[in-house]
Design an enzyme around this catalytic site. Structure first.
Site, PDB file in Angstrom:
ATOM      1  CB  CYS A  67      -1.023   0.117   1.239  1.00 36.79           C
ATOM      2  SG  CYS A  67      -1.777   1.270   1.705  1.00 36.79           S
ATOM      3  CB  CYS A  99      -0.686   2.491   3.906  1.00 34.57           C
ATOM      4  SG  CYS A  99      -2.331   2.071   3.356  1.00 34.57           S
ATOM      5  CG  ASP A 100       3.125   1.011   4.693  1.00 29.77           C
ATOM      6  OD1 ASP A 100       2.812   1.587   5.393  1.00 29.77           O
ATOM      7  OD2 ASP A 100       3.323  -0.231   4.013  1.00 29.77           O
TER       8      ASP A 100
END
Ligand code: NAP
Length: 305
Positions: A134, A137-138
């Site tokens: 992701c 997300c990261d």
């Protein structure tokens, strides 16, 4: 045992939420059960959704919130509960969760899909230590660093574009010499000076002690394997359907998608499948939401029989 519902919807992504909205408006006794207690499904981790009519350039998280607010505004009950087993009793179905059992006349499976894994050495060991599924997300952890994205679909290209905003360099590693992603995304990608595409290349191994340090990349044209130093690798090679719950209960295709057409009817009377979890041509938010509506229409017709 909970009261007998007309329909229990499992999953709260666009398909589940749309089904909840349609079911409530049809006056059905409905509950949505969501495994994680967070609704949205894959949309949650989509940085930008630009193809949902009327809502250009939406943030995926915000769009999920809007779906949920809409359902809650209509009074749809949404509960955090993981269904562990479904028992088909003909007239009704029993859905077992850890704490409760739900009895319902019909079920809509809207459990979606999740990220596919590559299964290469180092992938599992270094997940969360530089291996990610992701980018939104990261990605922030890799600001100013060099990273790689694996895949050639919409998600891989979107991830590469997103990462290029903060990373020093992004390698897009694709096994063929043609991207599968939408043309508009490809055009945006090609304009970025800090993205390099490695065509005909396959990731064979991820190396590193406590953090990703190096990838082994096999070029299937030259048949050579070369190391590539990166701090992170984002794997975007498609999805696998979340169908473990209904293995052996409903018919599935060879990839594990539940066999169902636009009516969303599965091989079991009273059980319907909506969204990414069913066999279909195009898996997008709009087609998932459309399935939610169609599934409820099928539920209503089924209940009249
Ligand atoms: P996808 O479209 O299935 O693409 C997967 C990519 O990974 C393909 O390029 C594929 O290569 C590659 N791949 C698969 N297995 C591989 C392996 N073992 N090793 C190396 N490469 C591998 O999946 P996605 O990009 O995750 O998208 C999923 C769905 O969501 C699609 O329907 C997509 O259109 C949709 N989506 C749409 C949008 C949008 O419209 N904005 C955004 C995100 C996602 P090949 O090309 O060689 O098969």
């Amino acid at each position: 045992m909970n009261l007998i519902y007309d329909v229990v919807i499992i999953g709260s992504g666009p398909a589940g939420m749309a089904a909840g909205i349609y079911a409530k408006r049809a006056g059905l006794a409905v509950v949505i059960l969501e495994k994680t207690g967070i609704s949205g499904g894959q949309v949650l981790s989509t940085y930008e959704v630009d193809n949902y009519p009327g809502l250009p350039m939406s943030n995926g998280f915000d769009l999920s919130e809007k779906f949920r607010e809409h359902a809650e505004h209509l009074g749809v009950e949404i509960k955090a509960a993981a269904v562990e087993r479904i028992e088909d009793r003909g007239e009704t179905k029993l859905l077992y969760t850890e704490d409760e059992t739900y009895e319902t006349r019909t079920v809509i499976l809207a459990t979606g899909a999740e990220h596919a894994k590559l299964g290469v050495p180092g992938e599992e060991e270094l997940t969360g230590m530089g291996v990610s599924y992701c980018a939104t997300c990261d990605g922030a952890f890799f600001r100013g660093r060099t990273v790689a994205v694996i895949g050639g679909g919409d998600v891989a290209v979107e991830d590469a574009i997103f990462l290029a905003r903060g990373c020093e360099k992004v390698y897009l590693i694709h096994r063929r010499e043609e991207l599968r992603a939408a043309k508009i995304l490809q055009d945006a990608l090609m304009k970025l000076p800090n993205v390099e595409i490695l065509w005909n290349c396959e990731l064979k191994e991820i190396q590193g002690e406590d953090q990703v340090e190096n990838l082994l990349i096999y070029n299937n044209k030259t048949q050579q394997t070369n190391p590539l130093a990166v701090s992170g690798v984002f794997i975007a090679v498609g999805n696998v359907p979340n169908t473990d719950l209904v293995k052996g209960l409903v018919d599935m295709d060879e990839k594990g998608y539940i066999i169902a057409d636009e009516t969303c009817a599965t091989s079991v009377p009273g059980i319907f499948a909506a969204g990414d979890v069913r066999t279909k041509q195009l898996r997008q938010i709009i087609t998932a939401a459309a399935d939610g509506a169609n599934a409820v229409t099928s539920v209503e017709q089924f209940m009249l029989k």
